[in-house]
Motif scaffolding. Structure first.
Motif, short mmCIF file in Angstrom:
data_model
loop_
_atom_site.label_atom_id
_atom_site.label_comp_id
_atom_site.label_asym_id
_atom_site.label_seq_id
_atom_site.Cartn_x
_atom_site.Cartn_y
_atom_site.Cartn_z
N LEU A 227 67.31 36.14 -64.65
CA LEU A 227 68.37 35.33 -64.06
C LEU A 227 68.56 35.82 -62.64
CD1 LEU A 227 70.95 35.29 -66.98
CD2 LEU A 227 69.20 33.60 -66.44
N ALA A 228 68.61 34.90 -61.69
CA ALA A 228 68.72 35.27 -60.28
C ALA A 228 69.56 34.24 -59.54
CB ALA A 228 67.33 35.36 -59.66
N ILE A 229 69.96 34.61 -58.32
CA ILE A 229 70.69 33.69 -57.45
C ILE A 229 69.72 33.22 -56.37
CG2 ILE A 229 72.62 33.44 -55.86
CD1 ILE A 229 74.02 35.67 -57.48
N ASP A 230 69.53 31.91 -56.28
CA ASP A 230 68.59 31.38 -55.30
C ASP A 230 69.25 31.22 -53.93
OD1 ASP A 230 70.07 29.04 -55.43
OD2 ASP A 230 68.46 27.84 -56.32
N GLY A 231 68.51 30.69 -52.98
CA GLY A 231 68.99 30.52 -51.62
C GLY A 231 70.18 29.59 -51.49
N ASP A 232 70.38 28.70 -52.45
CA ASP A 232 71.51 27.77 -52.44
C ASP A 232 72.75 28.37 -53.08
OD1 ASP A 232 69.83 25.88 -51.33
OD2 ASP A 232 69.31 25.01 -53.27
N GLY A 233 72.62 29.58 -53.64
CA GLY A 233 73.75 30.21 -54.32
C GLY A 233 73.85 29.83 -55.79
N SER A 234 72.86 29.12 -56.30
CA SER A 234 72.86 28.71 -57.71
C SER A 234 72.19 29.78 -58.56
CB SER A 234 72.09 27.41 -57.89
OG SER A 234 72.66 26.38 -57.13
N ILE A 235 72.66 29.92 -59.80
CA ILE A 235 72.00 30.83 -60.74
C ILE A 235 70.84 30.08 -61.37
CG2 ILE A 235 72.24 32.10 -62.90
CD1 ILE A 235 75.08 32.73 -62.10
N VAL A 236 69.67 30.70 -61.32
CA VAL A 236 68.46 30.10 -61.89
C VAL A 236 67.89 31.04 -62.94
CG1 VAL A 236 67.91 28.75 -59.84
CG2 VAL A 236 67.00 31.06 -60.05
N SER A 237 67.23 30.46 -63.92
CA SER A 237 66.53 31.21 -64.95
C SER A 237 65.04 31.00 -64.72
CB SER A 237 66.92 30.70 -66.34
OG SER A 237 66.10 31.27 -67.32
N ILE A 238 64.29 32.09 -64.62
CA ILE A 238 62.85 32.02 -64.41
C ILE A 238 62.18 32.71 -65.57
CG2 ILE A 238 60.94 32.53 -62.86
CD1 ILE A 238 63.15 33.02 -60.67
N PHE A 239 61.31 32.00 -66.29
CA PHE A 239 60.58 32.58 -67.42
C PHE A 239 59.10 32.46 -67.12
CE2 PHE A 239 58.56 32.39 -71.62
CZ PHE A 239 59.03 33.57 -72.15
N ASP A 240 58.41 33.61 -67.08
CA ASP A 240 56.99 33.60 -66.75
C ASP A 240 56.36 34.91 -67.23
OD1 ASP A 240 54.53 32.83 -65.69
OD2 ASP A 240 55.33 32.35 -63.73
N GLU A 241 55.07 35.05 -66.98
CA GLU A 241 54.38 36.28 -67.33
C GLU A 241 55.01 37.45 -66.57
OE1 GLU A 241 50.10 36.07 -67.00
OE2 GLU A 241 50.20 33.90 -67.29
N GLY A 242 55.09 38.59 -67.23
CA GLY A 242 55.70 39.77 -66.62
C GLY A 242 55.06 40.17 -65.31
N ARG A 243 53.76 39.96 -65.17
CA ARG A 243 53.04 40.36 -63.96
C ARG A 243 53.42 39.52 -62.74
NH1 ARG A 243 48.81 37.05 -62.75
NH2 ARG A 243 48.26 35.52 -64.33
N MET A 244 54.12 38.41 -62.95
CA MET A 244 54.50 37.53 -61.85
C MET A 244 55.74 38.01 -61.10
SD MET A 244 52.16 35.25 -61.90
CE MET A 244 52.85 34.07 -60.77
N PHE A 245 56.43 39.03 -61.63
CA PHE A 245 57.67 39.51 -61.04
C PHE A 245 57.49 40.90 -60.43
CE2 PHE A 245 58.76 36.74 -64.58
CZ PHE A 245 59.73 35.92 -64.04
N GLN A 246 58.19 41.12 -59.34
CA GLN A 246 58.28 42.46 -58.75
C GLN A 246 59.76 42.71 -58.46
OE1 GLN A 246 56.05 43.07 -55.16
NE2 GLN A 246 56.57 45.23 -55.08
N PHE A 247 60.26 43.89 -58.82
CA PHE A 247 61.66 44.23 -58.63
C PHE A 247 61.77 45.32 -57.59
CE2 PHE A 247 61.16 42.55 -62.87
CZ PHE A 247 62.19 41.65 -62.94
N LEU A 248 62.69 45.12 -56.65
CA LEU A 248 62.91 46.10 -55.58
C LEU A 248 64.39 46.46 -55.51
CD1 LEU A 248 60.82 44.36 -52.79
CD2 LEU A 248 60.13 46.30 -54.18
N PRO A 249 64.71 47.75 -55.45
CA PRO A 249 66.13 48.12 -55.32
C PRO A 249 66.64 47.74 -53.93
CG PRO A 249 64.73 50.07 -55.19
CD PRO A 249 63.84 48.91 -55.51
N ILE A 250 67.89 47.32 -53.89
CA ILE A 250 68.53 47.02 -52.61
C ILE A 250 69.07 48.34 -52.07
CG2 ILE A 250 70.43 45.80 -51.46
CD1 ILE A 250 70.21 43.69 -53.72
N ILE A 251 68.58 48.74 -50.92
CA ILE A 251 68.99 50.01 -50.31
C ILE A 251 69.99 49.71 -49.22
CG2 ILE A 251 68.20 52.05 -49.07
CD1 ILE A 251 65.63 51.83 -50.64
N ARG A 252 71.14 50.37 -49.31
CA ARG A 252 72.21 50.11 -48.33
C ARG A 252 72.43 51.31 -47.48
NH1 ARG A 252 75.71 46.07 -51.99
NH2 ARG A 252 73.92 45.29 -52.82
#
Length: 91
Positions: free
Chosen positions: A66-91
């Motif tokens: 579940l993510a927030i897209d550029g329009d501010g909407s919550i979207v659900s994306i279901f796909d192969e695990g290899r299609m995603f990359q997660f990066l920590p937000i560094i402040r």
């Protein structure tokens, strides 16, 4: 781990499908050509034959994010695990 739900997926026919909602606040997710603000990691499908030895890593077959897209909407994306990359937000 910040999990806020843990239960078998209601439509699961295999023991390797679980609905686990992990909070991904503080992460960006890269999916295909989009960078989105991650909200939660949802359904996870693991391979039917998972390794039983200590120290063995098994990658998820497919996941739901579940993510927030550029329009501010919550979207659900279901796909192969290899299609995603997660990066920590560094402040």
């Amino acid at each position: 781990v910040n999990a806020f739900m843990l239960f078998p997926h209601p439509s699961r026919r295999q023991k390797s499908v679980w609905q686990i909602m992990f909070n991904l606040n503080g992460f960006k997710v890269i999916y295909k050509d989009k960078v989105l603000n991650a909200v939660a990691l949802g359904r996870i499908e693991m391979p039917d034959e998972v390794a039983k030895e200590n120290g063995t890593m098994v990658k998820a077959k497919s996941i739901e994010v579940l993510a927030i897209d550029g329009d501010g909407s919550i979207v659900s994306i279901f796909d192969e695990g290899r299609m995603f990359q997660f990066l920590p937000i560094i402040r």
